[in-house]
Motif scaffolding. Sequence first.
Motif, PDB file in Angstrom:
ATOM      1  N   ARG C 140       3.340   0.689   2.110  1.00 43.87           N
ATOM      2  CA  ARG C 140       4.114  -0.450   2.606  1.00 43.87           C
ATOM      3  C   ARG C 140       3.730  -0.745   4.061  1.00 43.87           C
ATOM      4  N   ILE C 141       3.591   0.344   4.856  1.00 47.02           N
ATOM      5  CA  ILE C 141       3.211   0.142   6.258  1.00 47.02           C
ATOM      6  C   ILE C 141       1.831  -0.507   6.335  1.00 47.02           C
ATOM      7  N   ASP C 143       0.395  -2.399   4.073  1.00 47.86           N
ATOM      8  CA  ASP C 143       0.513  -3.802   3.662  1.00 47.86           C
ATOM      9  C   ASP C 143       0.983  -4.657   4.832  1.00 47.86           C
ATOM     10  N   GLY C 144       1.963  -4.133   5.558  1.00 49.01           N
ATOM     11  CA  GLY C 144       2.480  -4.863   6.706  1.00 49.01           C
ATOM     12  C   GLY C 144       1.421  -5.069   7.765  1.00 49.01           C
ATOM     13  N   LEU C 145       0.658  -3.993   8.057  1.00 49.80           N
ATOM     14  CA  LEU C 145      -0.400  -4.099   9.068  1.00 49.80           C
ATOM     15  C   LEU C 145      -1.450  -5.111   8.635  1.00 49.80           C
ATOM     16  N   MET C 146      -1.757  -5.113   7.323  1.00 51.41           N
ATOM     17  CA  MET C 146      -2.793  -6.036   6.855  1.00 51.41           C
ATOM     18  C   MET C 146      -2.316  -7.481   6.865  1.00 51.41           C
ATOM     19  N   ALA C 147      -0.993  -7.660   6.844  1.00 46.43           N
ATOM     20  CA  ALA C 147      -0.479  -9.028   6.826  1.00 46.43           C
ATOM     21  C   ALA C 147      -0.635  -9.703   8.185  1.00 46.43           C
ATOM     22  N   ILE C 148      -0.773  -8.887   9.233  1.00 43.76           N
ATOM     23  CA  ILE C 148      -0.940  -9.477  10.567  1.00 43.76           C
ATOM     24  C   ILE C 148      -2.426  -9.706  10.803  1.00 43.76           C
ATOM     25  N   ARG C 182      -6.937   2.037   2.118  1.00 49.46           N
ATOM     26  CA  ARG C 182      -6.967   1.496   0.755  1.00 49.46           C
ATOM     27  C   ARG C 182      -8.192   1.970  -0.007  1.00 49.46           C
ATOM     28  N   PRO C 217     -15.758  14.854  -1.169  1.00 47.14           N
ATOM     29  CA  PRO C 217     -17.191  14.514  -1.249  1.00 47.14           C
ATOM     30  C   PRO C 217     -17.453  13.139  -1.875  1.00 47.14           C
ATOM     31  N   ASN C 218     -16.583  12.693  -2.771  1.00 45.88           N
ATOM     32  CA  ASN C 218     -16.768  11.385  -3.377  1.00 45.88           C
ATOM     33  C   ASN C 218     -16.507  10.239  -2.420  1.00 45.88           C
ATOM     34  N   ASP C 303     -19.842  -2.209  -4.522  1.00 44.12           N
ATOM     35  CA  ASP C 303     -20.148  -3.627  -4.614  1.00 44.12           C
ATOM     36  C   ASP C 303     -18.975  -4.557  -4.347  1.00 44.12           C
ATOM     37  N   ARG C 304     -17.835  -4.172  -4.892  1.00 44.92           N
ATOM     38  CA  ARG C 304     -16.729  -5.107  -4.849  1.00 44.92           C
ATOM     39  C   ARG C 304     -16.008  -5.067  -3.521  1.00 44.92           C
ATOM     40  N   ILE C 306     -15.839  -5.747  -0.030  1.00 43.80           N
ATOM     41  CA  ILE C 306     -16.528  -6.446   1.047  1.00 43.80           C
ATOM     42  C   ILE C 306     -15.834  -6.134   2.363  1.00 43.80           C
TER      43      ILE C 306
END
Lengths: 549, 313, 306
Positions: C140-141, C143-148, C182, C217-218, C303-304, C306
């Motif tokens: 949730r935190i 998500d909030g950071l990414m919203a700004i 993420r 390692p992955n 690939d996906r 970006i």
Amino acid sequence: MANSTKSKNGENVLEIKNLTVSLPKGADREFAIEDVSISIGVGEIVCIVGESGSGKSVTAQTVMGLNPPDQLKPVAGSIHLNNESILDVSQERLRQLRGERMAMIFQEPMTALNPVMTVGDQIAEMLEIHTNMSSGERYKKVLEVMEDVNLPDPKKMIDSYPHQLSGGQRQRIMIAIALALEPDLLIADEPTTALDVTTQAQILDLIKDIQKRHGTAVMFITHDFGVVAEIADRVIVMRNGHVVEHGTVDYVLSESTEPYTRMLISSVPSLTPPKREPIIKGEPILETRGLEKIYGSLGLFGRGRVVHAANQVKLEVRRGETLGVVGESGSGKSTVARCIVRLVDPNGGEVLIDGNDIAGLSQKGIRPFRKDVQIVFQDPYRSLNPRRTVGQSIIEGPMNFKVSKSEAIDRAAELMRVVGLSPDALDRFPHQFSGGQRQRICIARALAMEPEILIADEAVSALDVSVQAQVLELLDQVRQEFDLAVLFITHDLRVAAQICDRIMVMKLGEVVEEGPTASVYADPQHEYTKLLLDAAPGREVDFTAAVTG
Amino acid sequence: MLTYLIKRVLSVIPVLIVVAVIVFLMLRLTPGDPAAIIAGDAATSQDIAQIRDKLGLEEPMVIQFGIWVGNMLTGDFGDSFYYKRTVSSMIADRVGPTVALATFTIILACIVAIPLGTIAAYKQGSWLDRAVMGMSVIGFSVPVFVIGYMMIYLFAVKLDWFPVQGYQPIADGIGGFLYRLVMPSAALSIIFIALIARMTRTSVLEVLNEDYIRTARAKGLEESKVMTRHALRNAAVPIVTVIGFAIAILIGGVVVTESVFVIPGLGTLTLDAIQGRDYPTVQALIMLFSVVYVLINLVIDVIYTLLDPRIRY
Amino acid sequence: MAIEAVTPDLTEDSSRQSGWSRLFRNVSALIGGGLLILIALMGLFASSLTSLDPTEINPSNRLKSPGHEASIRDDDGNKQKVIAHMGTDSLGRDIYSRVVYGARISLIVGIAVALASVVLGTVIGLVAGYFRWVDAVVMRIMDGLMAIPAILLAISLVSLSGASLFAVVIAITIPEIPRVVRLVRSIVLTIREEPYVEAAISVGTPTHKILWRHVLPNTISPLIVQGTFICGSAILLEAILSFLGVGIPPETPTWGNIMAEGRDFFQIHPHAIFYPAIFLSVTVLGINMLGDGMRDTLDPRMDRNI
């Protein structure tokens, strides 16, 4: 008879002559298929059988012109469909032929259908491409073909999306698409491999029925000799891109002298269980009582979906005994295994390991018991960490339990011999081994813990039939050698017949029947068990007996 | 469906609370008296006392937060001591150019990028594919203000095709409005063209490997219809997702672009407010931009349900 | 049962082992890496490449065009002729020197932000991916950071804490962290379902060892790739902050500062913007090309992302 490539009535729908298809540079061999000749006559079902890498699918896709042209190129030979050379026709003409004169169905009906288009539209698209029907005519025709493949309530289903249908229904839709324009040739690439055994039986019946009614020529690709016995008129056996043998189904199944064919056929496990002494002595080392597992939750508004994956499951396994848990997908058989290993937490009931209930223990509390129960998974390619050597994977468990490294390595080397691999291989990485070899390594890893109980969760299902037989033999051998209690989970009744002392049949999370293997197979009590046994393809043919006899 | 919509709308609330907490704490955790910071350099001690009272700065933090959020919910975003106006009236004045620029940019980007990405995927490995991918990596690497100045130098200073800078409201004539919007939108759209073309290519490529594409070809369908009807339709979800994420970059880009092209929008307002240390305005603008981002992504989630029948609730 | 001879299957080489060698044959990675090495060398040897102090103000040499001959006094007070290759700015500072020294700040910011956000993001992502209750709160935190919007968050953080290199690095790192979290979390969620992880659980391997041995390692290849892209976007963001006048103090030679200074006289003296713009774009281009090459060779799954 063995060498006859001519079909019954002389006129061939499909005529493949000396076809060779090249592989891209750097592949493990030069040609995907080499010098392959196959002919299929009107109203004939020809099975192409082979293990993985035999080139059977490449052959089919070359006929359809669906191979990626830069990777798989036909370099020699010819393919004639109704006397028209399809390697020479234009792309435009080939497109016309696809759908109109030849059609194909695939292994995975889920992925072969477009997920965002209704099934009705996907059938209608075939008509839209090749005919001038109005949308009203198309609608009528779609309903007609849906009825033809025995889909229930076509008027309702026509607006469904693929994910709303069952696997069998999806495959029927695929068949409806393929047959919408009544093509002369139907190519079926492992069309029942992804389906449950009862569904498989229905689809095989449907293909046979339609083929009879429409006189379609069918090229049927499979790895399963049971299916071959069920459906084929003639059989072509392929290996490493070559045709090893062809002949009528009776000839290939019972009279063939070709060693590879005989090896394949004799590897098919018999549906008749061998005689085994019942194991009654001793207390059960593994026992579950009233085991419950429910997936999903009620959701915020009380409308969530709940799956009762294990419902009051009771089982017992003694030392030295193999209990088979048999069921179709969704039967809950793997859930039971995962509850016992505590990879999932059961919602209720008891899991007793040598009398100790581990069902409610915390992840910490369960650690001492981890030694006792070991599991071998289905997918040999994902069961070993690709970044760690085989040796590191095998000694990981013992070292968690304070075994010294040198001791663990010595033991690992010894176990490699037990499972039939060279101890030198300990320093190698998993990608250097074949699927069967990896499964042996997984067995060695399980044995390194010196367990009392070994769970094999579909452990041989991903393997080719010849490799499958070897791994089964190994499992039985280690059971005897280490006096293990084995819980053998499988969907395959033939495999279960060969290895299990007792059989437990599961359906939708519940145990419907349980008993000694021989009596369950000879005299099934529950309707569902009867259904399963009846559906097993090629049940009339005892392959082992056929070849040696 | 309705249940899902309600759930999805409710799920916006925790995100917005987190945003509000971050914006709130940014000011409170800075050393110094928040009232003095809010009031700005030109404030009197009377102003400061008034702010202190209004924001409840004598109360515990939680109550201060409550007062602040409560004020915002009633439409009171505070007063700008720098401009001596209410923040909401300033935002209302400046919102038009920003919306115009952002909308124009994203439409332009989609029109150019989706066909480019699809063709690149279809002709994977060809010179066309290489060219699209090469241009897209350049598009990522050149910042929008560099592109902006290069365009101004070339098309305005040297060629004199467009005005150097400035903005004209749509009310003063649509011709002049569009004429002045062309360069800023083009400059800002470059990065989105790069982003969306690339995502389109990737997801179309992924879809082209799917079995149902083989089925469509086995039906004898023409390649162009295989691409549009089967491939692009299935590739739509990741493309729309990336457009959603791009909104955050778009908002940042708007700030820079407005500054380069001297457009009197929310971006220049933000920069002026920052430079004037006009924190109530800054806080309100960040909240506004974040709400817009969250809401657009909410709308996109709803669009998914139209694009993909498998998404169920 | 006979012991089977194990023949190593060399055609099916794992991507992990051949990845690095393929990287050295990847054109995009080679060009990008080459460009980066040149820029890094320029920053490293900035003092030997220039003869003028990048911060020295010289009112008599204001706004000169590239190639102008400037006269300066050396330490002994003797007059010397020096060519201003890229002209001078409105304070008479030599743009060439400022551009060369500017490489230092850009690379420092890029590398510092990449390291900080990858390390912090990985720790948070691993924990969030493996422990459910942490996950709910942390995501949730994030998500909030990414919203700004990142630029706004960074601008406000810098303006509140005062302009300095350190503040800029922190201000750019914070909005990048959620992206790393993420990525790591999604890898953890995929890997923990792998049968080999389940096998490790069933042989009694404790959680911290599973995370360390089987999961971490992955994440390495994807994180190297992601870190490279973060480095590029951090350099861009630093330049934007400086350009908008809310970044590193204006006297410090950074590419963004040079351009900010050149804005007012842009129509007459475009070189003050174009030279730093070229270096900035080439640097970021080099990083992105290197990142692309690494993604294609080390980690096809990325690939996906970006």
